[in-house]
Design a protein around this motif. Structure first.
Motif, PDB file in Angstrom:
ATOM      1  N   MET A  10      -5.125   9.395   7.561  1.00 35.78           N
ATOM      2  CA  MET A  10      -6.508   8.936   7.705  1.00 35.78           C
ATOM      3  C   MET A  10      -6.635   7.423   7.663  1.00 35.78           C
ATOM      4  O   MET A  10      -7.734   6.896   7.646  1.00 35.78           O
ATOM      5  CB  MET A  10      -7.388   9.574   6.630  1.00 35.78           C
ATOM      6  N   GLY A  11      -5.510   6.731   7.655  1.00 36.69           N
ATOM      7  CA  GLY A  11      -5.560   5.282   7.779  1.00 36.69           C
ATOM      8  C   GLY A  11      -5.632   4.507   6.483  1.00 36.69           C
ATOM      9  O   GLY A  11      -5.979   3.329   6.504  1.00 36.69           O
ATOM     10  N   VAL A  12      -5.300   5.117   5.360  1.00 35.26           N
ATOM     11  CA  VAL A  12      -5.250   4.366   4.108  1.00 35.26           C
ATOM     12  C   VAL A  12      -3.951   3.565   4.120  1.00 35.26           C
ATOM     13  O   VAL A  12      -2.875   4.140   4.162  1.00 35.26           O
ATOM     14  CB  VAL A  12      -5.304   5.296   2.877  1.00 35.26           C
ATOM     15  N   PRO A  13      -4.040   2.230   4.094  1.00 33.65           N
ATOM     16  CA  PRO A  13      -2.823   1.439   4.221  1.00 33.65           C
ATOM     17  C   PRO A  13      -1.982   1.328   2.958  1.00 33.65           C
ATOM     18  O   PRO A  13      -0.792   1.037   3.033  1.00 33.65           O
ATOM     19  CB  PRO A  13      -3.335   0.071   4.647  1.00 33.65           C
ATOM     20  N   VAL A  14      -2.573   1.564   1.784  1.00 33.52           N
ATOM     21  CA  VAL A  14      -1.827   1.418   0.534  1.00 33.52           C
ATOM     22  C   VAL A  14      -2.055   2.672  -0.309  1.00 33.52           C
ATOM     23  O   VAL A  14      -3.181   2.969  -0.703  1.00 33.52           O
ATOM     24  CB  VAL A  14      -2.273   0.154  -0.246  1.00 33.52           C
ATOM     25  N   VAL A  15      -0.971   3.413  -0.554  1.00 35.04           N
ATOM     26  CA  VAL A  15      -1.052   4.646  -1.341  1.00 35.04           C
ATOM     27  C   VAL A  15      -0.017   4.569  -2.456  1.00 35.04           C
ATOM     28  O   VAL A  15       1.146   4.265  -2.218  1.00 35.04           O
ATOM     29  CB  VAL A  15      -0.802   5.899  -0.473  1.00 35.04           C
ATOM     30  N   LEU A  16      -0.468   4.853  -3.673  1.00 32.81           N
ATOM     31  CA  LEU A  16       0.372   4.794  -4.862  1.00 32.81           C
ATOM     32  C   LEU A  16       0.417   6.166  -5.508  1.00 32.81           C
ATOM     33  O   LEU A  16      -0.625   6.823  -5.650  1.00 32.81           O
ATOM     34  CB  LEU A  16      -0.218   3.768  -5.843  1.00 32.81           C
ATOM     35  N   TRP A  17       1.606   6.608  -5.902  1.00 34.70           N
ATOM     36  CA  TRP A  17       1.744   7.872  -6.619  1.00 34.70           C
ATOM     37  C   TRP A  17       2.987   7.816  -7.485  1.00 34.70           C
ATOM     38  O   TRP A  17       3.777   6.898  -7.401  1.00 34.70           O
ATOM     39  CB  TRP A  17       1.777   9.057  -5.659  1.00 34.70           C
TER      40      TRP A  17
END
Length: 143
Positions: free
Chosen positions: A68-75
């Motif tokens: 969906m175009g989220v450029p920064v994902v943290l997990w």
């Protein structure tokens, strides 16, 4: 996003809001893809998302965020935690400081694992560069 260019403009729009939008947290053991999808539609300016859900739903939600175009994902790669020590430690850092925060935390896991039980992962997709090939494997597991 390579397969579904529908969200390419969202990706650029979200990136423009990297510094101005606060982080979006997707949390909860019962949170699934539908709830995450709704949150992402509600916050179209959210450029960074932290994912703290059950291990069962985590990969689908991460892939949804990226698609969906989220450029920064943290997990956190640690499977047993709903609330991640690692994500809590780094998520509130300024957006552009996140790569260094994650690197620093990961370094501490090697020499002080009891104090740093998490294994944070950061996906960072800069629109000024070619889309990266996403590899969700753990580099230290190859050693």
């Amino acid at each position: 996003m390579r397969r579904n260019e529908r969200f390419l403009t969202d990706w650029r729009h979200r990136w423009e809001h990297l510094e101005s939008s606060g982080p979006l947290r997707i949390t909860g053991t019962s949170t699934g893809v539908r709830e995450a999808y709704g949150k992402l539609l509600d916050r179209r300016e959210a450029a960074r998302v932290s994912v703290e859900v059950s291990a069962r739903a985590r990969m689908e939600i991460i892939q949804l965020c990226l698609a969906m175009g989220v450029p920064v994902v943290l997990w956190d790669r640690v499977p047993a935690h709903e609330v991640s020590h690692a994500v809590q430690q780094v998520a509130d850092a300024p957006a552009r400081a996140l790569p260094e925060q994650v690197r620093s935390y990961r370094a501490k896991t090697l020499h002080r694992p009891a104090d740093h039980p998490g294994r944070p992962v950061l996906a960072w997709a800069d629109p000024d560069r070619a889309l990266p090939e996403l590899q969700l494997s753990e580099p230290t597991e190859l050693l």
